[in-house]
Scaffold this active site. Structure first.
Site, short mmCIF file in Angstrom:
data_model
loop_
_atom_site.label_atom_id
_atom_site.label_comp_id
_atom_site.label_asym_id
_atom_site.label_seq_id
_atom_site.Cartn_x
_atom_site.Cartn_y
_atom_site.Cartn_z
N ASN A 136 12.46 -31.31 16.35
CA ASN A 136 11.70 -30.40 17.20
C ASN A 136 11.24 -29.18 16.39
O ASN A 136 10.80 -29.33 15.25
CB ASN A 136 12.49 -30.05 18.45
CG ASN A 136 12.74 -31.29 19.31
OD1 ASN A 136 11.80 -31.92 19.74
ND2 ASN A 136 14.01 -31.65 19.51
N SER A 137 11.36 -27.98 16.92
CA SER A 137 10.73 -26.82 16.28
C SER A 137 11.41 -26.38 14.98
O SER A 137 10.85 -25.57 14.24
CB SER A 137 10.69 -25.64 17.25
OG SER A 137 9.79 -25.89 18.30
N THR A 138 12.61 -26.89 14.68
CA THR A 138 13.23 -26.53 13.41
C THR A 138 12.39 -27.04 12.23
O THR A 138 12.45 -26.49 11.14
CB THR A 138 14.66 -27.10 13.29
OG1 THR A 138 14.61 -28.53 13.31
CG2 THR A 138 15.53 -26.61 14.43
#
Length: 570
Positions: A374-376
């Site tokens: 995801n956003s990592t």
């Protein structure tokens, strides 16, 4: 079957039969342990991809409260996925039920075979026994075999792996001529020599596993016919040409006289259906002795096709292509129980001490399991964009195109720092599109990020889709980023470090990135990755939590800060 048709005039009967073993190899691939099929992640493919990346956007907090400057936001983009969990269970039950039915058929056939074995008496006719020994010597068969007769059968058959039986119908010695018995024994001994008895059990196994596939049943029916033709050919090769007709007539004598089902049998029977016998007789009438040229062509074709099958191993395997879990073995690792910090969540925590080169891990199983970043992943998306000069340190702004989002901070122009702070998904999707998939793939190969699977599409691959990475890999990749093991521009590395700096306390600074995985409006996956930089050391960490609906990045961050505080790190 197509290959057989294409090369029907270039393959000897024996090698046409051998081709079927490539099918057996292909059918075995889905059941081979994943680690044995790990040929590199560049061969991986993930069928669970979202072909139409038009996600709805949901929030885990009230959009009107975004004035809060605390970095623990949960800006998440929900992706729509069809939940096939119930269908998976139903299909699994049907598959297993089908296997149970097949096993019942197998037991029934096995019991019939047991009856034949119990009814078999040893042949005592000295002439037949002497002929049997001659045939064995002619084929270089030295192992002792049981030659018997049974009143339950009307056609000769061979069975038994550890103790092999060649069984003739009762009073065969009285009803058949010595030549006919010779032809029969040569045929059955070739089955033994070719290890066809063991192959029978493999076929039965695959029929049980693949009971639902009609093509498999068709293939095995053809395989059995090819096996009989190969044995016929082998016998004809050692007989004089004037004996070929007599051999064919011997086979015709047993037409339709089968006791065991041909479609589910552990034995080799000289008899078969009338249709199959007709084909075999036609092959006998057109038989030509083997030539060196045809034998060489057969071998070369077989080697070529073997190479093709082997090359498909990473594609054909139905397992998760070796990318669902990593192998982690590090002697400098301490496993500890931190479950008290994860109340209500399934999760893992990984800490790496750069100075001591030591790992501290909670939940060994979860720490090696790959899941969506995801956003990592935005840390590396930004790095790739800088390296490819899609954006630069001086010019990294993107204009908002007017699309409506539930976050006020997303509905405005962005630069790399604001996009990273507010986790603006559309910003990183735009820079990915400008880079192009081939360019991104080359960077993934360079840093070996997770499973490197981008099949989910240019916009969605990192959003609960094909790209997956384990918590341990998150720490390892972040450590390599920090120390610039990738050989990127050092100024670009520092620029990203500045963009993910979150806060300072005393003489320590906290860097990191949260990530929330939202599927069908439910938060199922929460990440917080980063590092604590102190005067004399740096600590890299990853926390991941999972739940049915309330796992998010801010919760993962709170858990992380509690653990780091408890350890006296931050």
């Amino acid at each position: 079957m197509l290959i057989r048709k294409i090369f029907k005039n270039q393959l000897l009967p024996k090698w046409k039969y051998n081709l079927w073993f490539l099918l057996l190899i292909a059918l075995l691939l889905p059941y081979i342990p994943t680690q044995l099929l790990n040929f590199g992640d560049k061969f991986t493919w993930n069928g669970n991809q979202n072909s139409n990346p038009l996600p709805s956007v949901t929030t885990t907090e009230n959009p009107g409260s975004q004035e809060n400057e605390n970095w623990m936001h949960d800006f998440s983009t929900s992706v729509n996925r069809i939940d096939l969990t119930l269908l998976d269970h139903v299909l699994t039950i049907i598959w297993m039920a089908g296997m149970l039915v097949m096993i019942v058929f197998f037991i029934h056939a096995w019991m019939k075979l047991r009856q034949i074995k119990k009814s078999t008496t040893l042949l005592t006719n000295s002439r037949v026994l002497a002929l049997f020994e001659q045939c064995k010597q002619q084929l270089n068969v030295s192992r002792p075999l049981v030659l018997g007769e049974s009143p339950l059968i009307k056609s000769p058959l061979t069975f038994g792996i550890f103790k092999t039986y060649i069984v003739l119908p009762s009073h065969a010695a009285a009803r058949l001529s010595m030549d006919e018995i010779k032809y029969t024994l040569l045929h059955e001994l070739h089955h033994y020599k070719y290890k066809d008895i063991a192959t029978n059990y493999l076929i039965v196994l695959f029929q049980i596993l693949y009971w639902f596939n009609p093509l498999i049943w068709m293939a095995f029916k053809q395989m059995r016919l090819d096996r009989e033709i190969a044995c016929d050919s082998a016998v004809l090769n050692i007989l004089d040409q004037n004996q070929h007709t007599a051999y064919g007539n011997t086979i015709i004598m047993f037409a339709g006289k089968t006791y065991l089902p041909m479609y589910f049998s552990m034995v080799n029977q000289i008899a078969g259906s009338k249709k199959q016998l007709k084909i075999r007789i036609e092959r006998i009438t057109t038989f030509r002795y083997e030539t060196k040229l045809l034998k060489l062509k057969s071998i070369l074709i077989f080697i070529l096709l073997t190479g093709i099958v082997i090359s498909q191993i990473p594609v054909v395997s139905a397992m998760p292509y070796g990318d669902d879990r990593i192998d982690f073995h590090n002697k400098q690792t301490i496993y500890e129980d931190l479950s008290a910090f994860f109340s209500g969540y399934e999760g893992s925590f990984v800490l790496y001490d750069l100075q001591e080169e030591q790992y501290n891990i909670y939940n060994k199983d979860k720490s090696t399991l790959r899941i969506s970043p995801n956003s990592t992943y935005k840390i590396y998306s930004a790095l790739f964009a800088l390296e490819s000069e899609v954006i630069t340190r001086k010019n990294n702004s993107m204009q908002w195109d007017g699309t409506s989002y539930p976050y006020r901070n997303w509905k405005q122009n962005q630069n790399l720092f604001t996009a990273m702070e507010n986790s603006v998904t559309w910003y990183f999707q735009k820079i990915d599109k400008k880079m192009g998939m081939k360019n991104i793939e080359s960077y993934f190969d360079k840093i070996a990020y997770g499973n490197q699977n981008l099949s989910g599409g240019i916009e969605d691959y990192w959003l609960e889709s094909s790209l997956k990475i384990s918590p341990i890999e998150q720490v390892q990749t972040l450590k390599d980023f920090y120390t610039n093991q990738f050989g990127f521009d050092g100024k670009n590395i520092q620029f990203i470090k500045d963009a993910i700096k979150l806060e300072t306390k005393d003489s320590a600074a906290l860097y990191g990135k949260t990530g929330t995985g939202t599927v069908n409006g439910k938060n199922v996956n929460g990440w917080f990755i980063g590092y604590v930089k102190k005067e004399n050391n740096t600590y890299f960490f990853t926390t991941n939590i999972e739940s049915d609906h309330h796992a998010n990045g801010s919760t993962a961050a709170k858990i992380t800060k509690s653990i780091l505080s408890d350890k006296g790190i931050y």
